[in-house]
Each structure stands twice: as structure tokens, then as C-alpha cells.
Motif scaffolding. Sequence first.
Motif, PDB file in Angstrom:
ATOM      1  N   UNK A   1     -64.926 -44.323  92.216  1.00 26.09           N
ATOM      2  CA  UNK A   1     -64.212 -43.059  92.143  1.00 26.09           C
ATOM      3  C   UNK A   1     -65.078 -42.024  91.444  1.00 26.09           C
ATOM      4  N   UNK A   2     -64.817 -40.753  91.769  1.00 29.52           N
ATOM      5  CA  UNK A   2     -65.641 -39.688  91.215  1.00 29.52           C
ATOM      6  C   UNK A   2     -65.443 -39.567  89.714  1.00 29.52           C
ATOM      7  N   UNK A   3     -66.526 -39.587  88.995  1.00 29.15           N
ATOM      8  CA  UNK A   3     -66.511 -39.408  87.559  1.00 29.15           C
ATOM      9  C   UNK A   3     -67.693 -38.545  87.182  1.00 29.15           C
ATOM     10  N   UNK A   8     -70.147 -38.133  95.689  1.00 26.55           N
ATOM     11  CA  UNK A   8     -69.102 -38.652  96.557  1.00 26.55           C
ATOM     12  C   UNK A   8     -69.385 -38.159  97.970  1.00 26.55           C
ATOM     13  N   UNK A   9     -68.736 -38.789  98.927  1.00 24.65           N
ATOM     14  CA  UNK A   9     -68.932 -38.416 100.320  1.00 24.65           C
ATOM     15  C   UNK A   9     -69.084 -39.660 101.181  1.00 24.65           C
ATOM     16  N   UNK A  10     -69.748 -39.512 102.325  1.00 21.29           N
ATOM     17  CA  UNK A  10     -69.925 -40.618 103.261  1.00 21.29           C
ATOM     18  C   UNK A  10     -71.409 -40.881 103.463  1.00 21.29           C
ATOM     19  N   UNK A  11     -71.820 -42.112 103.204  1.00 22.68           N
ATOM     20  CA  UNK A  11     -73.201 -42.530 103.447  1.00 22.68           C
ATOM     21  C   UNK A  11     -73.296 -43.078 104.870  1.00 22.68           C
ATOM     22  N   UNK A  12     -74.194 -42.530 105.655  1.00 17.56           N
ATOM     23  CA  UNK A  12     -74.364 -42.951 107.050  1.00 17.56           C
ATOM     24  C   UNK A  12     -75.403 -44.075 107.100  1.00 17.56           C
ATOM     25  N   UNK A  13     -74.923 -45.304 107.135  1.00 19.79           N
ATOM     26  CA  UNK A  13     -75.835 -46.453 107.117  1.00 19.79           C
ATOM     27  C   UNK A  13     -76.661 -46.538 108.399  1.00 19.79           C
ATOM     28  N   UNK A  14     -76.114 -46.047 109.512  1.00 19.82           N
ATOM     29  CA  UNK A  14     -76.876 -46.067 110.750  1.00 19.82           C
ATOM     30  C   UNK A  14     -78.185 -45.322 110.626  1.00 19.82           C
ATOM     31  N   UNK A 167     -62.756 -38.304  96.653  1.00 23.40           N
ATOM     32  CA  UNK A 167     -62.827 -39.034  95.387  1.00 23.40           C
ATOM     33  C   UNK A 167     -63.736 -40.253  95.447  1.00 23.40           C
ATOM     34  N   UNK A 168     -64.146 -40.656  96.632  1.00 25.61           N
ATOM     35  CA  UNK A 168     -64.861 -41.916  96.749  1.00 25.61           C
ATOM     36  C   UNK A 168     -66.182 -41.746  97.499  1.00 25.61           C
ATOM     37  N   UNK A 169     -67.110 -42.609  97.183  1.00 19.11           N
ATOM     38  CA  UNK A 169     -68.354 -42.723  97.937  1.00 19.11           C
ATOM     39  C   UNK A 169     -68.165 -43.885  98.903  1.00 19.11           C
ATOM     40  N   UNK A 170     -68.067 -43.591 100.182  1.00 18.40           N
ATOM     41  CA  UNK A 170     -67.798 -44.622 101.180  1.00 18.40           C
ATOM     42  C   UNK A 170     -68.952 -44.689 102.165  1.00 18.40           C
ATOM     43  N   UNK A 171     -68.961 -45.732 102.964  1.00 18.29           N
ATOM     44  CA  UNK A 171     -70.038 -45.932 103.930  1.00 18.29           C
ATOM     45  C   UNK A 171     -69.498 -45.910 105.354  1.00 18.29           C
ATOM     46  N   UNK A 172     -70.341 -45.466 106.261  1.00  9.85           N
ATOM     47  CA  UNK A 172     -70.045 -45.512 107.689  1.00  9.85           C
ATOM     48  C   UNK A 172     -71.190 -46.273 108.347  1.00  9.85           C
ATOM     49  N   UNK A 173     -70.856 -47.354 109.049  1.00  7.98           N
ATOM     50  CA  UNK A 173     -71.892 -48.134 109.722  1.00  7.98           C
ATOM     51  C   UNK A 173     -72.419 -47.417 110.953  1.00  7.98           C
ATOM     52  N   UNK A 174     -71.742 -46.349 111.339  1.00 10.29           N
ATOM     53  CA  UNK A 174     -72.099 -45.597 112.527  1.00 10.29           C
ATOM     54  C   UNK A 174     -73.272 -44.666 112.261  1.00 10.29           C
ATOM     55  N   UNK A 175     -73.679 -43.955 113.313  1.00  9.69           N
ATOM     56  CA  UNK A 175     -74.675 -42.895 113.215  1.00  9.69           C
ATOM     57  C   UNK A 175     -73.979 -41.574 112.903  1.00  9.69           C
ATOM     58  N   UNK A 180     -62.196 -43.950 110.053  1.00  3.73           N
ATOM     59  CA  UNK A 180     -61.876 -44.793 108.902  1.00  3.73           C
ATOM     60  C   UNK A 180     -62.657 -44.367 107.663  1.00  3.73           C
ATOM     61  N   UNK A 181     -63.914 -43.939 107.833  1.00  2.55           N
ATOM     62  CA  UNK A 181     -64.696 -43.502 106.668  1.00  2.55           C
ATOM     63  C   UNK A 181     -64.164 -42.184 106.110  1.00  2.55           C
ATOM     64  N   UNK A 182     -63.699 -41.294 106.981  1.00  2.00           N
ATOM     65  CA  UNK A 182     -63.109 -40.042 106.527  1.00  2.00           C
ATOM     66  C   UNK A 182     -61.848 -40.324 105.718  1.00  2.00           C
ATOM     67  N   UNK A 183     -61.025 -41.212 106.238  1.00  2.00           N
ATOM     68  CA  UNK A 183     -59.766 -41.545 105.563  1.00  2.00           C
ATOM     69  C   UNK A 183     -60.011 -42.256 104.232  1.00  2.00           C
ATOM     70  N   UNK A 184     -61.018 -43.106 104.182  1.00  2.00           N
ATOM     71  CA  UNK A 184     -61.297 -43.853 102.950  1.00  2.00           C
ATOM     72  C   UNK A 184     -61.818 -42.974 101.825  1.00  2.00           C
ATOM     73  N   UNK A 185     -62.403 -41.816 102.162  1.00  2.00           N
ATOM     74  CA  UNK A 185     -62.991 -40.958 101.138  1.00  2.00           C
ATOM     75  C   UNK A 185     -61.976 -40.048 100.468  1.00  2.00           C
ATOM     76  N   UNK A 186     -60.775 -39.924 101.051  1.00  2.00           N
ATOM     77  CA  UNK A 186     -59.776 -38.997 100.510  1.00  2.00           C
ATOM     78  C   UNK A 186     -59.121 -39.551  99.255  1.00  2.00           C
ATOM     79  N   UNK A 187     -58.719 -38.646  98.354  1.00  2.00           N
ATOM     80  CA  UNK A 187     -58.104 -39.050  97.083  1.00  2.00           C
ATOM     81  C   UNK A 187     -56.669 -39.516  97.271  1.00  2.00           C
TER      82      UNK A 187
END
Length: 322
Positions: A1-3, A8-14, A167-175, A180-187
Motif C-alpha cells: 500500500x502507498x506510504x 504506486x501504479x501498474x508494472x508491465x511485466x511483459x 493505493x497499490x503497486x500491482x503487476x500486469x503480465x500483459x504488454x 484486473x490490474x486496473x481494478x487491483x490498483x484502486x483503493x
Amino acid sequence: KKEGNETVGVIILGLIYSVNMGHLIIPALVLILVVGILANGFIIGIIYTNSSLKNPKNILISHLCLIDLVGLAFSPYFITRLAMGSTAPISLESCLVQYYFLNLYSCVAVFMVSFMAIDRFLVICYPFLYELKVSNENIHKFMFLCWSLAIIYPTLYIFPFIGSKVCYLVTSYSFLCTGSSIESSACNPDTILFSKYYRIVMIALHFIGSLLIVTCSYIKILQESRSARLSESSRKALNTVVTHGIILLVFFGNSCFMFITGSLQIRDPSEESVLAILRLTADVLYLNVPPAINPIIYGLRNEDMRREFTKFFWRKKTNLVK
């Protein structure tokens, strides 16, 4: 969580796992982009500059080429990100823009392939009704409706996220950013409840509904083709079914590959790279291969297109000789 200042945001693993293959991927994407733009642009041009080619079938083809150009618009993004080698997380705003245009492309593409299957079904099984009911004007009205729905409906997904915090740093396996990654990052979990179910329902309606329409149309076409009741115009139209069938195989094959890889779950961190490469392949195939291949297939299979293609280059060659 953001501190504090934590990112925070989405890391594009692809992108991260494919950066070492950039010297191979970038030239391929550039080649596909150039071929796709030239081929789709050429077909749109010859259809709308030749009154003899302005019939319902070719108007549908021109709109398919137009939406293919929308799909190819992702290529410059892929190329730029790979060339820069950036691994920084993407903001929610950028993810929403990506996801909006991805849904715009998917929605119109599904409409196109579905209606083209219905068009072939009507012209083969009910040729007289087709001549009476299907006109250029009606096709233009239907295309306007398709594009309007495709432009409006993704905003219903994006609307709940407007003004929301990440609020969260999440990952997306996509390019790209995924739903799902957008939804997971929301507070706020309540913010994403509607969007999550809306996303699932729309995917089901789009692809399952389209697949059912296409399957039923082709079953009826097969039944009709085995009978002796086909008119001369229906026999000619039957030849175009092969072309459309190839387009359908390419589109639905890539779509299934993308959704299957998107539903995979990885529990072992050491296997993340495998899933990321699979999703990278799926994204590149879905957004680049059909847009580049479709106009080539139609150009080779469509007699009118081949004739105009020959005329165009014959004139060019004659002018060069002079």
C-alpha cells in the motif's frame, strides 16, 4: 500500500521480460506496422475512389480495415516502450486510456466479423431478400451504430475510476494494462465492483455471442451449399466464404489465445517470465497480426481488389517507363 513517497501504479511485466528481445521485436513490429498501414489504407482508398466497388460487402471490408488501423495504433506505443527500455510503473490514467482503446478495437472488430458472417449467410441463403433489404445506406447506418456503441460502452467501465486514487503497486503480465490490474490498483473495493462484473459480462457477450452467431451462420451456409437450390449469385458469394473463414480463424484464434493466457495464474515467482512472454505474444498477435494479414487476404481473394491492385501498379509502371 502507498506510504510516503512509495511508487504506486501498474508494472508491465511483459515489457520488462521482453526488453532483452527488443532488437528482434522492434523490427518485426515496424515491418507489421508499415505493411498494415499501407495495405489497409490502399483497400480503403480503392473502395471509396471507385463507385463500382461501393457495395455492402466492400463497405464492410473498408470498416474492417479502418478498425485494423486502430489496432495498429498500439504498435508505436509498443515500439517506443521497448526502445526506451522503461520499467517504471504506469499510472491509472494511462492504463484507463489503453484499456479504453483496446475495448474500442475489440468491440468494433467483433461487430465486423459477426455482421460479415450474417451478410454471407443472407446473400447465400436468401439472395432475393438480401437485394431488397441490404443497401449501402443501411450498411452505413449499421456501421454508425456499431462505432457509436463501441465508443460509448467502454466509458461505463472507466467512469467509476475517474477521480479515484491508486493505493497499490500491482503487476500486469500483459504488454498492456489489463482490467484486473486496473481494478487491483484502486483503493476502494466498492469502486471496482461494478467494473469487474461489467468487464466479465461484456467479454462473455462479445466473444461467446459473436462465436454463436458466426457458428450458426456457417452451419446454415454449409447446409444450403449442399442443396441444389443455390442461385448463380449465391454460388458466387459462396466463394467469398473461404476468405471470411480465414479472417474468422485468425481473429478468434488470437482472441482465444489472449483470453486463455489472461486467465492463467502463476503462484511460483520463478515462472512469471513464462507467463509474461505468453501474454506478450498474445497481445502482439491480437493487435498486430490480424490488422496486417486481413487486407492481404482480401486483396488476394477478392477479384475486384486484385483487378484494381493490378491497374494501380500497371499505371505506376507505365508512368515510370515514360
